[in-house]
Write a protein that holds these residues in place. Structure first.
Motif, PDB file in Angstrom:
ATOM      1  N   UNK A  49       1.045  -1.450 -16.831  1.00  0.00           N
ATOM      2  CA  UNK A  49       0.021  -1.705 -15.816  1.00  0.00           C
ATOM      3  C   UNK A  49       0.592  -2.378 -14.566  1.00  0.00           C
ATOM      4  N   UNK A  50       1.637  -3.182 -14.718  1.00  0.00           N
ATOM      5  CA  UNK A  50       2.265  -3.794 -13.545  1.00  0.00           C
ATOM      6  C   UNK A  50       2.858  -2.723 -12.631  1.00  0.00           C
ATOM      7  N   UNK A  51       3.456  -1.711 -13.232  1.00  0.00           N
ATOM      8  CA  UNK A  51       3.992  -0.599 -12.442  1.00  0.00           C
ATOM      9  C   UNK A  51       2.865   0.163 -11.754  1.00  0.00           C
ATOM     10  N   UNK A  52       1.756   0.339 -12.466  1.00  0.00           N
ATOM     11  CA  UNK A  52       0.599   1.003 -11.865  1.00  0.00           C
ATOM     12  C   UNK A  52       0.055   0.194 -10.691  1.00  0.00           C
ATOM     13  N   UNK A  53       0.036  -1.131 -10.830  1.00  0.00           N
ATOM     14  CA  UNK A  53      -0.428  -1.997  -9.746  1.00  0.00           C
ATOM     15  C   UNK A  53       0.435  -1.813  -8.504  1.00  0.00           C
ATOM     16  N   UNK A  54       1.748  -1.784  -8.682  1.00  0.00           N
ATOM     17  CA  UNK A  54       2.635  -1.604  -7.540  1.00  0.00           C
ATOM     18  C   UNK A  54       2.429  -0.234  -6.899  1.00  0.00           C
ATOM     19  N   UNK A  55       2.270   0.800  -7.730  1.00  0.00           N
ATOM     20  CA  UNK A  55       2.077   2.150  -7.203  1.00  0.00           C
ATOM     21  C   UNK A  55       0.754   2.265  -6.450  1.00  0.00           C
ATOM     22  N   UNK A  56      -0.307   1.711  -7.008  1.00  0.00           N
ATOM     23  CA  UNK A  56      -1.615   1.785  -6.353  1.00  0.00           C
ATOM     24  C   UNK A  56      -1.622   1.004  -5.044  1.00  0.00           C
ATOM     25  N   UNK A  57      -0.951  -0.138  -5.026  1.00  0.00           N
ATOM     26  CA  UNK A  57      -0.862  -0.910  -3.785  1.00  0.00           C
ATOM     27  C   UNK A  57      -0.182  -0.095  -2.701  1.00  0.00           C
ATOM     28  N   UNK A  58       0.902   0.596  -3.068  1.00  0.00           N
ATOM     29  CA  UNK A  58       1.618   1.423  -2.101  1.00  0.00           C
ATOM     30  C   UNK A  58       0.777   2.615  -1.653  1.00  0.00           C
ATOM     31  N   UNK A  59       0.055   3.238  -2.585  1.00  0.00           N
ATOM     32  CA  UNK A  59      -0.779   4.387  -2.237  1.00  0.00           C
ATOM     33  C   UNK A  59      -1.937   3.967  -1.330  1.00  0.00           C
ATOM     34  N   UNK A  60      -2.515   2.814  -1.592  1.00  0.00           N
ATOM     35  CA  UNK A  60      -3.589   2.328  -0.717  1.00  0.00           C
ATOM     36  C   UNK A  60      -3.041   2.045   0.682  1.00  0.00           C
ATOM     37  N   UNK A  61      -1.877   1.406   0.745  1.00  0.00           N
ATOM     38  CA  UNK A  61      -1.295   1.106   2.048  1.00  0.00           C
ATOM     39  C   UNK A  61      -1.004   2.390   2.821  1.00  0.00           C
ATOM     40  N   UNK A  62      -0.491   3.396   2.127  1.00  0.00           N
ATOM     41  CA  UNK A  62      -0.180   4.668   2.779  1.00  0.00           C
ATOM     42  C   UNK A  62      -1.444   5.355   3.281  1.00  0.00           C
ATOM     43  N   UNK A  63      -2.477   5.386   2.453  1.00  0.00           N
ATOM     44  CA  UNK A  63      -3.719   6.033   2.884  1.00  0.00           C
ATOM     45  C   UNK A  63      -4.344   5.264   4.046  1.00  0.00           C
ATOM     46  N   UNK A  64      -4.198   3.946   4.035  1.00  0.00           N
ATOM     47  CA  UNK A  64      -4.708   3.154   5.144  1.00  0.00           C
ATOM     48  C   UNK A  64      -3.977   3.435   6.438  1.00  0.00           C
ATOM     49  N   UNK A  65      -2.643   3.597   6.348  1.00  0.00           N
ATOM     50  CA  UNK A  65      -1.866   3.926   7.547  1.00  0.00           C
ATOM     51  C   UNK A  65      -2.252   5.299   8.076  1.00  0.00           C
ATOM     52  N   UNK A  66      -2.379   6.265   7.164  1.00  0.00           N
ATOM     53  CA  UNK A  66      -2.781   7.609   7.586  1.00  0.00           C
ATOM     54  C   UNK A  66      -4.159   7.593   8.234  1.00  0.00           C
ATOM     55  N   UNK A  67      -5.074   6.816   7.666  1.00  0.00           N
ATOM     56  CA  UNK A  67      -6.429   6.740   8.216  1.00  0.00           C
ATOM     57  C   UNK A  67      -6.423   6.126   9.611  1.00  0.00           C
TER      58      UNK A  67
END
Length: 346
Positions: A49-67
């Motif tokens: 789950x810690x790895x999932x947390x890091x991945x989701x944080x990165x995916x949210x940041x990326x989608x936010x930048x794209x938005x």
């Protein structure tokens, strides 16, 4: 959910976000969902789950930048506080247009977002054992995750409006009882053969086997705004699956109890009284949460996820925060808070 940066209303920007993501290395995928104003973030297979947390944080940041490049925002939430679901554009995918033609208004109401957690299973028999054993606890997860008190600009009186909307789909809410994995497989194959579905992913139950991934997929929680809460629910479900697979297989969970508890959880959230998994008494959400955390504690220690579980608050859900802000400052303020907290790093 994809929002206009000025009005905070839902905005049909998914194509731009998906196109942006295709040119960037990410720990997962950014992809379309039913509505053009929602975007799905899916991690790769994560060992912890810690790895999932890091991945989701990165995916949210990326989608936010794209938005931001499109004059948009992203907000992780289970329903939009004021935009009207039935006025949203359908994503440009033939599968979605075909589904809307079939399901009609029940499909067009699906402006909802949930958290889907896949837990790897040793085999098909273990998957069905885990499904039955975790099912009595899933309404508790819904109550703790409730994050959709508003819909179409109204305070609905439900802690999870999403769960009610989702249950309007065919083949939704609690799965039927299957005596074995082969019975589940035969059920799905029959629906495909007679033309009701084109595969097992068209069964929108709260929990289902996912043989392509080798997982039990649990789909009951509302979408958390806090990425830390997302990781906490993933850790809790992983530890619960580990725990139940170490115990003797029990009989099928009561679907009548599940239906009652699912309703109580979506109605009252952390204030719900739920039928205890024993079936013999009622218990409050905080009481059941304490019991569940005690049950999974040995597995959580072994998995190294105890700290993640500390994020859970059995007394409150994120929908409570939405209501407090909405009653004080209005629904635009709710959306602004959602967008800000979505990209807050843990």
């Amino acid at each position: 959910m994809i929002l206009d940066a000025e009005t905070y209303a839902l905005a049909p920007g998914v194509e731009a976000l998906v196109a942006w993501a295709e040119g960037h290395p990410l720990p997962g995928v950014v992809k379309m969902e039913l509505l053009a104003s929602t975007v799905e973030l899916a991690t790769e297979v994560c060992a912890t789950p810690q790895e999932a947390l890091a991945a989701l944080t990165a995916l949210r940041a990326a989608s936010g930048e794209a938005a931001r490049e499109e004059g948009l925002l992203v907000a992780a939430v289970a329903t939009h506080p004021f935009s009207l679901p039935q006025r949203q554009d359908i994503a440009p995918d033939p599968r979605y247009k075909e589904f809307v033609e079939y399901a009609g208004v029940t499909a067009r109401r699906q402006a909802v977002c949930g958290l889907h957690v896949h837990v790897g299973m040793p085999g098909p028999d273990e998957c069905m054992q885990a499904l039955e054993a975790v099912l009595p606890w899933l309404p508790l997860l819904l109550a703790l995750s409730a994050n959709s008190p508003y819909l179409e600009g109204e305070e609905t009186g439900l802690a999870s409006s999403r769960a009610e909307v989702l249950a309007q789909l065919p083949r939704a809410a609690g799965p039927p009882v299957f005596g074995s994995y082969s019975e589940w497989e035969a059920f799905v194959e029959r629906f495909v053969r007679i033309g009701l579905a084109d595969g097992y992913t068209r069964f929108w139950w709260d929990a289902r086997p996912h043989p392509r991934f080798g997982t039990l997929e649990i789909r009951v929680p509302d979408q958390p705004t806090s990425v830390e809460l997302t990781a906490a629910f993933a850790a809790l479900l992983q530890a619960l699956c580990v725990t139940v697979l170490e115990q003797p297989a029990a009989g099928p969970a009561s679907r009548g109890d599940y239906a009652q508890n699912r309703w109580a959880a979506l109605r009252f959230g952390p204030r719900a009284d739920l039928i205890h998994p024993s079936g013999e008494r009622l218990a409050t959400v905080p009481e059941l949460a304490a019991e569940l955390l005690e049950l999974v504690a040995p597995a959580a220690r072994e998995l190294g996820t105890e700290a993640l579980l500390g994020t859970l608050d059995p007394e409150r859900c994120e929908g409570d925060r939405q209501l407090e802000i909405g009653r004080a400052d209005g629904l635009v303020a709710v959306c602004a808070d959602l967008a800000e907290r979505t990209l807050r790093s843990p």
